[in-house]
Design an enzyme around this catalytic site. Structure first.
Site, mmCIF file in Angstrom:
data_model
loop_
_atom_site.group_PDB
_atom_site.id
_atom_site.type_symbol
_atom_site.label_atom_id
_atom_site.label_comp_id
_atom_site.label_asym_id
_atom_site.label_seq_id
_atom_site.Cartn_x
_atom_site.Cartn_y
_atom_site.Cartn_z
ATOM 1 N N TYR A 101 0.858 -1.190 0.000
ATOM 2 C CA TYR A 101 0.000 0.000 0.000
ATOM 3 C C TYR A 101 0.888 1.232 0.000
ATOM 4 O O TYR A 101 1.830 1.327 0.788
ATOM 5 C CB TYR A 101 -0.889 0.014 1.254
ATOM 6 C CG TYR A 101 -1.727 1.270 1.349
ATOM 7 C CD1 TYR A 101 -2.994 1.318 0.780
ATOM 8 C CD2 TYR A 101 -1.234 2.417 1.954
ATOM 9 C CE1 TYR A 101 -3.755 2.475 0.823
ATOM 10 C CE2 TYR A 101 -1.978 3.588 2.000
ATOM 11 C CZ TYR A 101 -3.239 3.604 1.437
ATOM 12 O OH TYR A 101 -3.986 4.752 1.469
ATOM 13 N N GLU A 189 -3.135 7.522 -4.541
ATOM 14 C CA GLU A 189 -3.040 6.239 -3.839
ATOM 15 C C GLU A 189 -2.865 5.078 -4.816
ATOM 16 O O GLU A 189 -3.563 5.001 -5.823
ATOM 17 C CB GLU A 189 -4.333 6.024 -3.031
ATOM 18 C CG GLU A 189 -4.344 4.726 -2.242
ATOM 19 C CD GLU A 189 -5.717 4.462 -1.614
ATOM 20 O OE1 GLU A 189 -5.896 4.819 -0.444
ATOM 21 O OE2 GLU A 189 -6.591 3.917 -2.298
#
Ligand code: GDP
Ligand code: MN
Length: 377
Positions: A101, A189
């Protein structure tokens, strides 16, 4: 403003981040063609703006163009978390070694950009990181000082990546930083950022949110503004109200942001959940109040409406006339509770009482009545 995955990936690619080869399709025939062009296994990804597509069945795999055709036919036109799938992104299926992530966001408190990273990337990152907070690294970057290479060293180590990936990680982080600055992004992201079987870092999913307040600087986004709004958000915007949708069941109309927020707090204190935040602003006319109340009465999630007005330049009789008109048109099907005081209070009260609407001066009394009405209905 949220960008679609395919738009975010186009931008990422432009900034040098590796993304899977892919094409956007709007019908099964196109999906078939792109799948043949890609060859081998493909991933079909619903282009919707809600998160968690994977868990909701919005990301599917296919082993052949024929299979992709059939799966696309099911996906296109279906709903993923309420949003209709109009486009799918057809991508080569990447062999994943690890899912990481990585995001860059704005920390208003720190007045900095912050990288958030975790080795526990993928569809369950939020839950996993909550359980294992030590698996989340935050790196704050002063936007004036700018990006520095040592951030990527820290991250490389934290993610336990091989040193030969340092340059790739560095250029991804730098690209994210430049995207955030150039596009005024609130969020960039990649989840997952995949470490592939051929030892490369590839953004398998991308999300970019542009700060609405800077859209005027980006005409290419400006023209798309509003497409991610719900029907009611769009109506409210056309009418010029400050309006935010929430999860509860009571529609709220108040005047002024301060009073509106205080109303939210007080409702929550009484265990009543607001369905929205609607500020009619100062000096609202009967017409504006009418539009606001009508909007909420027509909203399927709203079970009752709470109106909290302090009459300064706003006149309570105007408010009352607006409320009565909206209720008349919608047939008094949902309860409306009014708390108001201030300018022309007596006149306003008389108008409401004549229509059988109860008026309160104390907020607490009004909310108790409101709660009773919600529970009864
Ligand atoms: P989200 O659920 O909306 O975040 O959709 P993602 O694009 O992140 O996809 C969800 C999950 O599908 C990922 O975490 C991966 O596990 C899987 N996935 C997506 N693309 C690929 C791919 O190319 N190859 C493989 N093996 N898995 C993929
Ligand atoms: Mn994802």
């Amino acid at each position: 403003m949220k960008l679609y995955e395919f738009e975010a990936k186009e931008i990422a690619r432009r900034y040098g981040v590796q993304v899977p080869k892919g094409y956007v399709a709007s019908n099964p025939e196109e999906v078939y063609e792109y799948s043949s062009r890609i060859g081998g296994q493909v991933v079909l990804k619903s282009q919707v703006l809600v998160g968690g597509r994977g868990l909701a069945g919005g990301v599917v795999f296919a082993n052949s163009p024929d299979e992709a055709f059939v799966k696309a036919r099911n996906l296109l036109g279906s709903r993923i978390r309420g949003e209709i799938v109009e486009k799918v992104l057809v991508e080569e299926k990447i062999c994943i070694e690890r899912e990481l992530y990585l995001s860059l966001t704005v920390d208003r408190g720190l007045r900095k950009l912050v990288y958030l990273a975790s080795p526990l990337g993928g569809v369950e990152v939020e839950d996993l990181v909550k359980k294992h907070p030590e698996k989340l690294l935050k790196i704050a970057v002063d936007p004036v000082v700018g990006y520095r290479q040592f951030y990527s060293r820290a991250l490389n180590k934290f993610l336990q990546l091989h040193l030969d990936l340092l340059n790739q990680l560095d250029s991804i982080m730098k690209a994210m930083f430049n995207i955030a600055l150039d596009l005024d992004a609130e969020l960039v992201e990649f989840n997952p950022l995949a470490l592939t079987c051929s030892n490369e870092l590839v953004a398998l999913d991308a999300k970019i949110i542009i700060d609405d307040n800077s859209l005027f600087k980006h005409p290419e986004f400006m023209e798309k503004h509003g497409r991610d709004l719900s029907l009611y958000e769009r109506k409210a915007r056309e009418l010029g109200f400050s309006y935010v949708e929430l999860d509860g069941e009571v529609g709220v109309v108040a005047n002024g942001a301060g009073l509106t927020m205080a109303t939210m707090d007080t409702l929550l204190l009484h265990g009543v959940k607001p369905a929205n935040f609607l500020d009619v602003g100062g000096g609202a006319s009967a017409d504006r109040v009418y539009s606001a109340v009508k909007l909420l009465l027509e909203h399927p999630k709203v079970k009752a409406v709470f109106i909290n007005i302090f009459g300064g330049i706003t006149r309570c009789d105007e408010i009352a006339n607006g409320v009565v008109k909206a209720l008349g048109e919608t047939g008094f099907r949902k309860p409306v509770v009014v708390r108001m005081l201030g300018t022309n209070e007596e006149e306003g009260r008389r108008i409401l009482l004549n229509s059988g609407i109860r008026v309160y001066t104390e907020v607490d009394d009004a909310i108790i009545e409101l709660r009773r009405a919600v529970e009864a209905g």
